[in-house]
Design an enzyme around this catalytic site. Structure first.
Site, PDB file in Angstrom:
ATOM      1  N   CYS A  85       7.063   3.457  24.715  1.00 55.06           N
ATOM      2  CA  CYS A  85       8.370   2.785  24.485  1.00 55.06           C
ATOM      3  C   CYS A  85       8.442   1.392  25.199  1.00 55.06           C
ATOM      4  CB  CYS A  85       9.435   3.675  24.948  1.00 55.06           C
ATOM      5  SG  CYS A  85      11.068   3.225  25.056  1.00 55.06           S
ATOM      6  N   HIS A 175       4.037   1.156  13.222  1.00 53.99           N
ATOM      7  CA  HIS A 175       5.234   0.247  13.160  1.00 53.99           C
ATOM      8  C   HIS A 175       4.738  -0.296  11.521  1.00 53.99           C
ATOM      9  CE1 HIS A 175       7.488  -0.162  16.736  1.00 53.99           C
ATOM     10  NE2 HIS A 175       6.220  -0.038  17.269  1.00 53.99           N
ATOM     11  N   GLU A 227      14.357   2.598  13.771  1.00 51.87           N
ATOM     12  CA  GLU A 227      13.469   3.327  14.670  1.00 51.87           C
ATOM     13  C   GLU A 227      13.101   4.773  14.219  1.00 51.87           C
ATOM     14  OE1 GLU A 227      13.133   3.101  18.999  1.00 51.87           O
ATOM     15  OE2 GLU A 227      14.045   1.432  19.075  1.00 51.87           O
ATOM     16  N   CYS A 236      13.808  -2.830  20.091  1.00 50.34           N
ATOM     17  CA  CYS A 236      12.610  -2.295  20.119  1.00 50.34           C
ATOM     18  C   CYS A 236      11.556  -3.169  20.781  1.00 50.34           C
ATOM     19  CB  CYS A 236      12.304  -1.526  18.717  1.00 50.34           C
ATOM     20  SG  CYS A 236      11.050  -0.477  18.544  1.00 50.34           S
ATOM     21  N   GLY A 239       8.449  -2.441  18.975  1.00 50.17           N
ATOM     22  CA  GLY A 239       8.830  -3.185  17.387  1.00 50.17           C
ATOM     23  C   GLY A 239       8.542  -4.696  17.527  1.00 50.17           C
TER      24      GLY A 239
HETATM   25  N1  LIG Z   1      11.449   5.441  18.626  1.00 47.23           N
HETATM   26  C1  LIG Z   1      10.071   4.906  18.750  1.00 47.23           C
HETATM   27  C2  LIG Z   1       9.950   5.037  20.348  1.00 47.23           C
HETATM   28  C3  LIG Z   1      10.726   4.286  21.089  1.00 47.23           C
HETATM   29  C4  LIG Z   1      10.669   2.567  20.844  1.00 47.23           C
HETATM   30  C5  LIG Z   1      11.295   2.012  21.861  1.00 47.23           C
HETATM   31  N2  LIG Z   1      12.859   1.661  21.187  1.00 47.23           N
HETATM   32  C6  LIG Z   1      10.541   0.551  22.060  1.00 47.23           C
HETATM   33  O1  LIG Z   1      11.288  -0.063  22.776  1.00 47.23           O
HETATM   34  O2  LIG Z   1       9.411   0.449  21.930  1.00 47.23           O
HETATM   35  C7  LIG Z   1       8.912   5.764  18.153  1.00 47.23           C
HETATM   36  O3  LIG Z   1       9.333   6.917  17.671  1.00 47.23           O
HETATM   37  O4  LIG Z   1       7.939   5.252  18.053  1.00 47.23           O
END
Ligand SMILES: N[C@@H](CCC[C@H](N)C(=O)O)C(=O)O
Length: 293
Positions: A85, A175, A227, A236, A239
């Site tokens: 994260c 991603h 997400e 993200c 992301g």
């Molecule tokens: N939802 C993502 C994990 C969290 C990502 C986060 N918001 C970030 O800032 O990278 C997943 O399940 O991969």
């Protein structure tokens, strides 16, 4: 009307609420034991924005492993556990600083399920994170859009009745990045409709985060994100890193660019010599509290 279900909220839990560009997290000081002190079900309850505290996820500060100073694990708001994260690890660095733990020249060695990640506090209050080397092979993302040892660049994917061109990047978590065509706007995207269809597409056996991108210039990218395990968020970090990498792979951007997200901007750099990706952005403490008895 039936009474609300009994909540699995963990009574008397001390927590610290942080946010990075509006991607918000409940942080728990979990250094007393090697495993998270909460269950995924309790994380779901805590993340509920009506019956709980409200957040996109719960982040645990754990004892270090594999020679790292500390470890980080997290549960998304749906209770699933991702590998990494980006916004969250910036929040963790600020939390460590607030706990009076200095780090080495402000840098912390953090073990994660995505490997060793190094956030560093800056004099201007922002945090720069060495996010490691992106994984580009289909088998690493993982996705079935190409042979396991092949890259996934501008592959066709049918979602919500249309064909998209997607590029796959893993920052430890998966991603799927797609760039809008001429005349398409991010505001026209119906994220609650298309997002889940990308997230649960059979081409992504571990589901996926999905980023929709508008290229403003080779050094400025605008994005929205759906997400995995959290839905549409304001930002993200992993992301944004995946977006920069995909844009470079597709010849749309320079290796260093500003990524504009709904919650604010991140500066992303993909270092050509080391192949490491660096992310710089804010992370702020919002409040601390204790869950009621
Ligand atoms: N939802 C993502 C994990 C969290 C990502 C986060 N918001 C970030 O800032 O990278 C997943 O399940 O991969």
């Amino acid at each position: 009307m039936s009474a609300p279900l009994p909540s699995p909220l963990p009574s008397r839990l001390s927590f610290h609420k942080y946010q990075g560009l509006g991607n918000d997290f409940i942080l728990v000081d979990n250094r007393q034991q090697p495993q998270p002190c909460l269950t995924p079900e309790q994380a779901i309850a805590l993340c509920d924005r009506r019956f709980g505290i409200g957040a996109d996820g719960v982040i645990f500060l754990l004892p270090g492993q594999a020679g790292a100073d500390f470890s980080m694990r997290l549960f998304n708001s749906d209770g699933s556990e991702p590998e990494m994260c980006g916004n969250g690890i910036r929040c963790l660095a600020q939390f460590l600083h607030r706990l009076g733990i200095p780090g080495r020249e402000g840098a912390y060695q953090i073990h994660t399920l995505a490997g060793r990640i190094v956030p560093q506090l800056r004099a201007d209050g922002q945090v720069t994170v060495d996010m490691g080397i992106p994984r580009l092979l289909a088998g690493q993302i993982p996705t079935t859009l190409a042979e396991a040892e092949q890259k996934v660049i501008q592959k066709p994917l049918s979602v919500a009745g249309r064909e998209w061109q997607v590029t796959g990047v893993s920052m430890g978590n998966p991603h799927c990045v797609t760039f809008l065509g001429a005349g398409e706007s991010l505001e026209d995207l119906d994220l609650p409709v298309v997002g889940p269809q990308f997230e649960h597409h059979p081409a992504f056996p571990e589901r996926t985060n999905t980023e929709f991108v508008q290229v403003l210039s080779p050094t400025c990218l605008r994005m929205r994100v759906w997400e995995r395990g959290a839905g549409a968020t304001l930002a993200c970090g992993t992301g944004a890193c995946a977006v920069l990498v995909a844009a470079v792979l597709e010849g749309r951007a320079e290796p260093e660019a500003t990524v504009e997200l709904p919650g604010g901007n991140l500066e992303i750099r993909w270092d050509p010599s080391t192949q490491h990706v660096f992310m710089t952005g804010p992370a702020l403490h919002v409040f601390s509290g204790t869950v009621a008895e």
